[in-house]
Design an enzyme around this catalytic site. Structure first.
Site, PDB file in Angstrom:
ATOM      1  N   HIS A  28      28.600  12.998  32.360  1.00  0.00           N
ATOM      2  CA  HIS A  28      29.342  14.336  31.789  1.00  0.00           C
ATOM      3  C   HIS A  28      30.570  13.300  30.824  1.00  0.00           C
ATOM      4  O   HIS A  28      30.658  12.337  31.365  1.00  0.00           O
ATOM      5  CB  HIS A  28      30.532  14.669  33.377  1.00  0.00           C
ATOM      6  CG  HIS A  28      29.133  15.325  33.480  1.00  0.00           C
ATOM      7  ND1 HIS A  28      28.358  14.826  34.819  1.00  0.00           N
ATOM      8  CD2 HIS A  28      28.989  16.667  33.935  1.00  0.00           C
ATOM      9  CE1 HIS A  28      28.051  15.744  35.871  1.00  0.00           C
ATOM     10  NE2 HIS A  28      27.732  17.248  34.873  1.00  0.00           N
ATOM     11  N   ASP A  57      32.762  11.490  33.319  1.00  0.00           N
ATOM     12  CA  ASP A  57      31.941  10.312  33.823  1.00  0.00           C
ATOM     13  C   ASP A  57      32.283   9.554  33.276  1.00  0.00           C
ATOM     14  O   ASP A  57      32.646   7.440  33.834  1.00  0.00           O
ATOM     15  CB  ASP A  57      30.505  10.320  33.883  1.00  0.00           C
ATOM     16  CG  ASP A  57      30.141  11.610  34.522  1.00  0.00           C
ATOM     17  OD1 ASP A  57      30.648  12.440  35.445  1.00  0.00           O
ATOM     18  OD2 ASP A  57      28.700  12.351  34.121  1.00  0.00           O
TER      19      ASP A  57
HETATM   20  C1  XLS Z   1      25.557  20.274  39.589  1.00  0.00           C
HETATM   21  C2  XLS Z   1      24.770  20.150  38.470  1.00  0.00           C
HETATM   22  C3  XLS Z   1      25.273  18.658  37.524  1.00  0.00           C
HETATM   23  C4  XLS Z   1      24.363  19.721  35.873  1.00  0.00           C
HETATM   24  C5  XLS Z   1      25.543  18.226  34.953  1.00  0.00           C
HETATM   25  O1  XLS Z   1      24.933  20.710  41.020  1.00  0.00           O
HETATM   26  O2  XLS Z   1      23.518  19.742  39.050  1.00  0.00           O
HETATM   27  O3  XLS Z   1      25.554  18.302  38.059  1.00  0.00           O
HETATM   28  O4  XLS Z   1      23.096  19.140  36.024  1.00  0.00           O
HETATM   29  O5  XLS Z   1      26.726  19.129  34.988  1.00  0.00           O
END
Ligand code: XLS
Ligand code: CA
Ligand code: CA
Length: 448
Positions: free
Chosen positions: A109, A112
């Site tokens: 993300h 991140d």
């Molecule tokens: C959360 C989601 C998230 C997505 C990406 O539950 O899994 O991590 O994979 O935004």
């Protein structure tokens, strides 16, 4: 000469490159089944499985849970003087980890990789300074970006949603953020771009105009797609279904719901699904069901490989370990044509009390071995043809005669009814042979 990357400082100094040592190895830091170079059918194991590490769980999560504070004291945070310095160290640590583990891909993300600034402009500047470093590291190591995404759920401004927010201003800020995340993904050669609707849903219908929110989300995704295509992005966009958490009801509930949403808003040519095993379970399905449904609807794209817990119903994001589950998953994935732009992203986290640096390696090794086993089992099942052959035969009455006429659209409802009345009185009394097929499937697990 090492076969892994180390930046200014080595963050996992006691661990070298993880090698395949075979099923008899007692070395916990070795693969027992994942042998990247092994040919399985026409492709190497690594190219079938296309493993990715999730930046957020592995390098950002710190063990915090609703009942307790930080337990994972990451050295890449504690040895930094500022959030941007921490982001740089984190990137070094991440590439050291990717290359020691031997994965080809990662996913991130925007938030991140770089800390949010005090304005959208500063956030973008932070992101792009990290993207420049990531680009260099990708080039130096050969590790690629499977997909990028924007975190539209953490900042308090998104508490009522991002693209589905009742306030236009928030939607516009979300667009600003997604534009930058798309630009970053393109800059890094990302193979796909994911949307997970973290807060796109509702907590109460009493304060929600559901139709408006879905319309806005549909338009937002269409505009984002058009922008990305204009910038030359050719990869698939993914919507990642999840039925609930953090909202009571998320609009991207499950694969079937997402498929209808994509069709309704003319997104179905560019968008596919990124299926997460744990989310499938939360939706009351299983992973196999969601994969088969996506394949049937022609929207299978990528996978977030993890699992939930048998006895509690929330998003525990554990590493996948069950050979039975991974075999079923790979059976579905291979029959859907295998991965093209997608892959197996370990959207999974080590437990709060897993605090040794080696634990992150052990978790990924277990997940990679489990999928390697699943791949080989699935290939054997497909090649032998006993199970797929049974299914084919089960529907054989649609291949010839009246059944074929029906399948080809050559019978009216009256024709059908007439045939039903006159010709097929004895039809229907054949066993589904479920127990037989389950037993055969189990036999393959140990190498039939
Ligand atoms: C959360 C989601 C998230 C997505 C990406 O539950 O899994 O991590 O994979 O935004
Ligand atoms: Ca996920
Ligand atoms: Ca999850």
């Amino acid at each position: 000469m090492t076969d892994y990357y180390v930046g200014k400082k080595e963050y996992f100094p006691k661990i070298g490159a993880i090698k395949y040592e075979g099923p008899k190895s007692a070395n916990p830091l070795a693969f027992k089944y994942y042998n990247p170079e092994k040919m399985v059918g026409k492709k190497k194991m690594r190219d079938h499985l296309r493993f990715a590490v999730a930046y957020w769980h592995s390098f950002c999560a710190d063990g915090t849970d609703p009942f307790g504070t930080v337990t994972h004291l990451h050295p890449w945070v504690s040895d930094a003087a500022s959030p941007m310095e921490a982001a740089e160290h984190k990137l070094d640590a991440a590439f050291e980890f990717f290359t020691k583990l031997g994965v080809q891909f990662y996913c991130f993300h925007d938030r991140d990789m770089a800390p949010e600034g005090s304005s959208p402009g500063e956030s973008e500047k932070n992101l792009f300074s990290m993207v420049a470093k990531a680009k260099k590291l990708q080039r130096a190591t050969g590790v690629k970006l499977l997909w990028g995404t924007a975190n539209l759920f953490n900042n308090p401004r998104y508490m009522n949603g991002a693209a589905t927010n009742p306030e236009f201003g928030v939607l516009a800020i979300a667009a600003n953020q997604v534009k930058a995340a798309i630009d970053a993904t393109i800059e890094l050669g990302g193979q796909g771009y994911t949307f997970w609707g973290g807060r796109e849903g509702y907590m109460s219908l009493l304060n929600t105009d559901l139709k408006k929110e879905k319309d806005h989300l549909g338009r937002f995704l269409g505009l984002a797609r058009d922008y990305a295509r204009k910038q030359g992005f050719k990869g698939p966009f993914y919507v990642e279904p999840k039925p609930m958490e953090p909202t009571k009801h998320q609009y991207d509930y499950d694969v079937e719901t997402v498929a209808l949403f994509l069709k309704t808003y003319n997104l179905d040519k560019d968008f596919k699904v990124n299926i997460e095993a744990n989310h499938a379970e939360l939706a009351g399905h299983d992973f196999f069901h969601e994969l088969e449904t996506a394949a049937a609807l022609g929207i299978f794209g990528s996978v977030d490989a993890n699992r939930g817990d048998f006895i509690n119903g929330w998003d525990t994001d554990q590493f996948p370990l069950s050979y039975y589950e991974t075999a079923l998953a790979m059976y579905a994935i291979l029959r859907a044509g295998g991965f093209t732009a997608g892959g197996l992203n370990f959207d999974a986290k080590i437990r709060r009390n897993s605090i040794d640096p080696a634990d992150l390696f052990l978790a990924h090794i277990g997940g990679m071995d489990a999928f390697a086993v699943g791949l080989e089992v699935a290939v054997r099942i497909i090649n032998d043809g006993i199970i797929p052959g049974f299914v084919k035969k089960r529907y054989a009455s649609y291949n010839t005669g009246d059944g074929a006429k029906f399948a080809n659209g050559q019978l009216s409802f009256t024709d059908l009814a007439k045939l039903g009345g006159e010709k097929y009185g004895r039809a229907g009394l054949s066993s589904g042979k479920q127990e037989y097929l389950e037993n055969v499937f189990n036999q393959y697990l140990l190498g039939l």
